[in-house]
Design an enzyme around this catalytic site. Sequence first.
Site, PDB file in Angstrom:
ATOM      1  N   SER A  77       0.819  -1.214   0.000  1.00 58.40           N
ATOM      2  CA  SER A  77       0.000   0.000   0.000  1.00 58.40           C
ATOM      3  C   SER A  77       0.849   1.259   0.000  1.00 58.40           C
ATOM      4  O   SER A  77       0.401   2.318  -0.439  1.00 58.40           O
ATOM      5  CB  SER A  77      -0.942   0.011   1.209  1.00 58.40           C
ATOM      6  N   LYS A  82      -1.655   3.714  18.264  1.00 54.58           N
ATOM      7  CA  LYS A  82      -0.363   3.239  18.758  1.00 54.58           C
ATOM      8  C   LYS A  82      -0.418   2.987  20.266  1.00 54.58           C
ATOM      9  O   LYS A  82       0.116   1.987  20.767  1.00 54.58           O
ATOM     10  CB  LYS A  82       0.728   4.260  18.437  1.00 54.58           C
ATOM     11  N   PRO A 117      -3.460  23.524  14.696  1.00 55.29           N
ATOM     12  CA  PRO A 117      -3.984  23.042  15.971  1.00 55.29           C
ATOM     13  C   PRO A 117      -3.325  21.727  16.362  1.00 55.29           C
ATOM     14  O   PRO A 117      -3.133  20.839  15.527  1.00 55.29           O
ATOM     15  CB  PRO A 117      -5.481  22.827  15.692  1.00 55.29           C
ATOM     16  N   SER A 167       5.399   5.074  18.629  1.00 55.80           N
ATOM     17  CA  SER A 167       5.609   6.481  18.280  1.00 55.80           C
ATOM     18  C   SER A 167       5.653   7.355  19.524  1.00 55.80           C
ATOM     19  O   SER A 167       4.958   7.077  20.515  1.00 55.80           O
ATOM     20  CB  SER A 167       4.463   6.962  17.375  1.00 55.80           C
ATOM     21  N   TYR A 202       9.373   5.908  18.339  1.00 55.47           N
ATOM     22  CA  TYR A 202      10.175   6.734  17.449  1.00 55.47           C
ATOM     23  C   TYR A 202       9.856   8.209  17.663  1.00 55.47           C
ATOM     24  O   TYR A 202       8.717   8.580  17.902  1.00 55.47           O
ATOM     25  CB  TYR A 202       9.856   6.452  15.974  1.00 55.47           C
ATOM     26  N   ASN A 241       5.400  14.737   5.805  1.00 47.35           N
ATOM     27  CA  ASN A 241       6.461  14.979   6.773  1.00 47.35           C
ATOM     28  C   ASN A 241       7.422  16.044   6.269  1.00 47.35           C
ATOM     29  O   ASN A 241       7.555  16.272   5.058  1.00 47.35           O
ATOM     30  CB  ASN A 241       7.209  13.683   7.078  1.00 47.35           C
ATOM     31  N   TYR A 251      -4.351   8.279  14.936  1.00 44.20           N
ATOM     32  CA  TYR A 251      -3.066   7.600  14.725  1.00 44.20           C
ATOM     33  C   TYR A 251      -2.367   7.350  16.061  1.00 44.20           C
ATOM     34  O   TYR A 251      -1.981   6.221  16.379  1.00 44.20           O
ATOM     35  CB  TYR A 251      -2.159   8.421  13.809  1.00 44.20           C
TER      36      TYR A 251
END
Length: 338
Positions: A34, A153, A293, A124, A177, A199, A149
């Site tokens: 993907s 995690k 935000p 993360s 990370y 990113n 997200y």
Amino acid sequence: MNILLTGGLGYIGSHTAIVLAQAGHRLVLFDNLSNSSHAMPGKLESITGKPFVFVSGDVRDTELLHQTLRAYSIEAVIHFAGLKVVGESLTIPLEYYANNVQGTISLLQAMREAGARMLVFSSSANVYGEPRYLPVDEVHPTGGVTNPYGRSKLHVEEILADLSRSDPDWRIVCLRYFNPVGAHESGLIGDDPGGFPNNLMPYIARVAAGQLKELQVFGNDYPTPDGTGVRDFIHVMDLAEGHACAVDYLSGNTGWQAINLGTGQGYSVLEMIRAFEVASGRPVAYRIAPRRPGDSASCYANPDKAKTLLNWSARRSLAEMCVSTWKFQHGMRTAAAI
């Protein structure tokens, strides 16, 4: 050791595969393509001189995972597979929970049935939410996460901790990370997000390459030295080496651990821009935009636990992060022009 890498053709998975292969481990790369390509195994073989087994599949396919674990006598799993874009998670949260949480449960069920109970999980620093103090260590409270997200995690970390408490045979490390950047020194593999980059470093690289007009810098009025946000950027090869160290650690230790992988050094957005201009020899156009935000002023790691438990610390400089990124970006431009 026989190791399965879920999401093994992705950005961090592929770099980790190089380190593990060079250390003599036998790898199976499991990926649904993907966010990667069929060309990746060939690139990895070109870099390492070693063959790689690739299995095309989704981590929610428990039976395929079980068959793969059995067929290759897998002893340990490094679990990279999952969706990872913070902003996107706000618009499609169900997909994030399905891939990241349901997918991990599927993997754990397959591992249990196959008798493989050694796992390194790709977590993360997002699990910490807004930093209450700096640098952020592993006893910093988790929670207060503002996006699906990060919550996915954190949910997985909690599931893994519960699993470890329920069965002492499990050996689990959650690697938190901070901000992976950079590319392999060969220039053959690196961070190549499909579509629009989310990113900072890939965005900077594409502006320097002339593929994007300018970078938006979100906020220049934070309480930081130059007013822009500060983050802990870590070279992806340092990160990859951290995974190899985690596998070595689990070979001799049981239980559950959460461990930061970061440098302990924060760099601002403007510092990253200037460093990349030096590395590439090209200007990086940018404009100041309003704050987003949920963004923090500063976030960087206390990496002492990784040094103590894993005998690991980040070695590569900001200049090396930028130079390797530009080498990879330049290689992609050259290939596209042929």
